[in-house]
Design an enzyme around this catalytic site. Structure first.
Site, mmCIF file in Angstrom:
data_model
loop_
_atom_site.group_PDB
_atom_site.id
_atom_site.type_symbol
_atom_site.label_atom_id
_atom_site.label_comp_id
_atom_site.label_asym_id
_atom_site.label_seq_id
_atom_site.Cartn_x
_atom_site.Cartn_y
_atom_site.Cartn_z
ATOM 1 N N SER A 269 48.186 -17.143 3.919
ATOM 2 C CA SER A 269 48.207 -15.963 4.770
ATOM 3 C C SER A 269 47.775 -14.712 4.013
ATOM 4 O O SER A 269 46.715 -14.731 3.408
ATOM 5 C CB SER A 269 49.608 -15.827 5.371
ATOM 6 O OG SER A 269 49.529 -15.123 6.571
ATOM 7 N N HIS A 411 51.245 -21.695 11.831
ATOM 8 C CA HIS A 411 50.923 -20.893 10.639
ATOM 9 C C HIS A 411 51.953 -21.193 9.540
ATOM 10 O O HIS A 411 53.116 -20.796 9.653
ATOM 11 C CB HIS A 411 51.020 -19.423 11.064
ATOM 12 C CG HIS A 411 50.623 -18.449 10.012
ATOM 13 N ND1 HIS A 411 49.329 -18.328 9.560
ATOM 14 C CD2 HIS A 411 51.345 -17.530 9.326
ATOM 15 C CE1 HIS A 411 49.271 -17.367 8.652
ATOM 16 N NE2 HIS A 411 50.471 -16.869 8.488
HETATM 17 C C1 GTR Z 1 50.554 -11.239 9.822
HETATM 18 C C2 GTR Z 1 49.188 -10.649 9.597
HETATM 19 C C3 GTR Z 1 48.253 -11.708 9.106
HETATM 20 C C4 GTR Z 1 48.845 -12.564 8.006
HETATM 21 C C5 GTR Z 1 50.347 -12.761 8.138
HETATM 22 C C6 GTR Z 1 51.099 -13.183 6.866
HETATM 23 O O1 GTR Z 1 51.434 -10.376 10.379
HETATM 24 O O2 GTR Z 1 48.740 -10.111 10.796
HETATM 25 O O3 GTR Z 1 47.043 -11.128 8.713
HETATM 26 O O4 GTR Z 1 48.516 -12.071 6.773
HETATM 27 O O5 GTR Z 1 51.004 -11.635 8.569
HETATM 28 O O6 GTR Z 1 50.740 -12.812 5.758
HETATM 29 O O7 GTR Z 1 52.088 -13.885 7.023
#
Ligand code: GTR
Length: 431
Positions: A269, A411
């Site tokens: 991420s 995710h």
């Molecule tokens: C979210 C963000 C993403 C990603 C994520 C993370 O809120 O929008 O770009 O980086 O966080 O890092 O878990």
């Protein structure tokens, strides 16, 4: 002045710069407009990877390495990721502990990375697990973690940091401080046993030890060591985190138990955006892994699918430099797209992964960027991503030097993802 005229003037000023214009759209509006439909992806043309020429045949490897590559890097630093100016900083390493753990199966080391500007210093803690059964120096994976080194394993011997941490009720983290309660809470993302079994060591740093992840005007973390005159508009947290990863590599070069020529940099991420930048900036990383890095990472910005440049800049103003805001409402004016960032990993092994339910990170946009970047691998005599179109979920495309898979699910970074990275690295690191 009458208030109507004042309003017209303010609006006039805002409309004249693309950046100020953003303030007219609320975050709510922006989020409501997020596109999750492939058919609604706007038409776009990617900037050529070969600086003005669309034909790789007109460029040779030397021109790429000596001219085009450095130009991309400079553009990325200037227009997007900013830069961590470490001139004048001194880095030293202190090995705090080094012992066998878990029935002598692994060796655990803790190293303090001390960064000093001569007047004051800042400590960053690096945790290492090394396999004990491997003969000779071991290849490594290194990456940043979200809550603290003590969260990646239940091992009670891992030190607990005293840096700022994001509050999280589920993990018992409040008042932005961590304690014993959060030991091992992220062990699911860091399958240490699996990594060791595969013959690799693991190095990790808590990212908040380098720079706390909130917009504080670049005064805390390692930014606290910089001169007051430094131009803050050129700074970013992602570039600071990437710099931290290179310091781990500097330590590896001094540790005879580590094979510093075979270190894969990995991140999930926002920390996947960071591993991509670290791999681009520091070619000593022998392999680069991006797990669900999405917007500002592996995903093409021009697709405007899921998270957009505009949204990310508004949500996390400190991740990128100030200049990146310029593109909030005109992504097509970016001089690059994220395929160029991936291409900066070439010719080293690169692995990009997505998750099927992680539409926010635009899996297809991540695949397309990796596919495009493969052209530079071809130019440099390597096989890039082989599949012409997006592979089905859980069917990795990993025969070339660029690997890709889309895991089914959310995710996250799971042991399935790690299994792919470990076998990809084993294949490429074999001497
Ligand atoms: C979210 C963000 C993403 C990603 C994520 C993370 O809120 O929008 O770009 O980086 O966080 O890092 O878990």
């Amino acid at each position: 002045m009458n208030s109507h005229l004042l309003l017209v003037m303010i609006l006039g000023i805002q409309m004249s710069s693309g950046y100020a214009q953003d303030t007219l759209k609320s975050m709510q509006q922006l989020r409501a407009e997020v596109n999750y439909e492939e058919k609604n992806v706007p038409d776009y043309a990617l900037p050529s990877l070969f600086a003005g020429s669309n034909d790789a045949n007109l460029i040779d490897a030397t021109t790429w390495n000596n001219k085009i590559r450095p130009e991309w890097l400079e553009l990325f630093e200037r227009e997007m990721y900013g830069h961590f100016p470490d001139e004048g900083l001194h880095v030293s390493f202190i090995i705090n502990s080094d012992q066998m753990v878990f029935g002598d199966k692994f060796r655990r080391k803790e190293v303090t990375i001390n960064v000093s500007n001569g007047r004051h210093g800042h400590d960053i803690s690096l945790l290492l697990y090394l396999p004990t059964k491997v003969r000779g120096p071991v290849p490594m994976f290194v990456g940043l973690n979200f809550y603290g080194n003590h969260t990646i394993h239940s091992d009670p011997g891992i030190s607990i940091h005293r840096s700022w941490a994001r509050n999280n009720e589920d993990y018992g983290i409040s008042n932005n401080r961590v304690d014993d309660k959060s030991r091992g809470i992220r062990a699911n993302r860091w399958p240490v046993e699996q990594i060791i079994q595969a013959g690799f060591g693991l190095g990790t740093i808590y990212y908040g030890d380098i720079d706390p992840d909130y917009d504080d005007g670049f005064n805390n973390g390692i930014h606290s060591l910089l001169d007051e005159e430094v131009d803050k508009s050129t700074l970013s947290s992602i570039s600071a985190w990437a710099w931290g990863l290179s310091q781990a590599l500097n330590y590896f070069e001094q540790d005879s138990q580590i094979d510093h020529d075979h270190v894969a940099v990995i991140g999930h991420s926002r920390l996947g955006k960071t591993s991509l930048l670290a791999g681009a900036l520091d070619q000593r990383f022998a392999m680069v892994v991006s797990n669900d890095s999405g917007c500002g990472g592996a995903a093409l910005s021009r697709r405007e699918f899921g998270e957009t440049v505009h949204i990310i800049n508004r949500s996390f103003p400190h991740w990128f430099n100030e200049r990146f805001n310029h593109y909030n409402e005109q992504v097509n004016k970016l001089p690059f797209d994220q395929h160029s960032l991936l291409a900066l990993a070439a010719p080293r092994p690169l692995y990009v992964a997505s998750a099927s339910e992680d539409l926010w990170a635009d899996p297809h946009g991540e695949f397309l960027a990796a596919k495009e970047a493969s052209k530079v691998y071809n130019l440099l005599g390597e096989k890039g991503l082989e599949d012409a179109s997006m592979p089905a979920a859980d069917s990795p495309s990993n025969k070339g030097v660029v690997g890709y898979h889309m895991r089914s699910g959310k995710h996250d970074i799971t042991s399935y993802d790690w299994a792919q990275y470990l076998s990809f690295a084993s294949r490429h690191f074999k001497k």
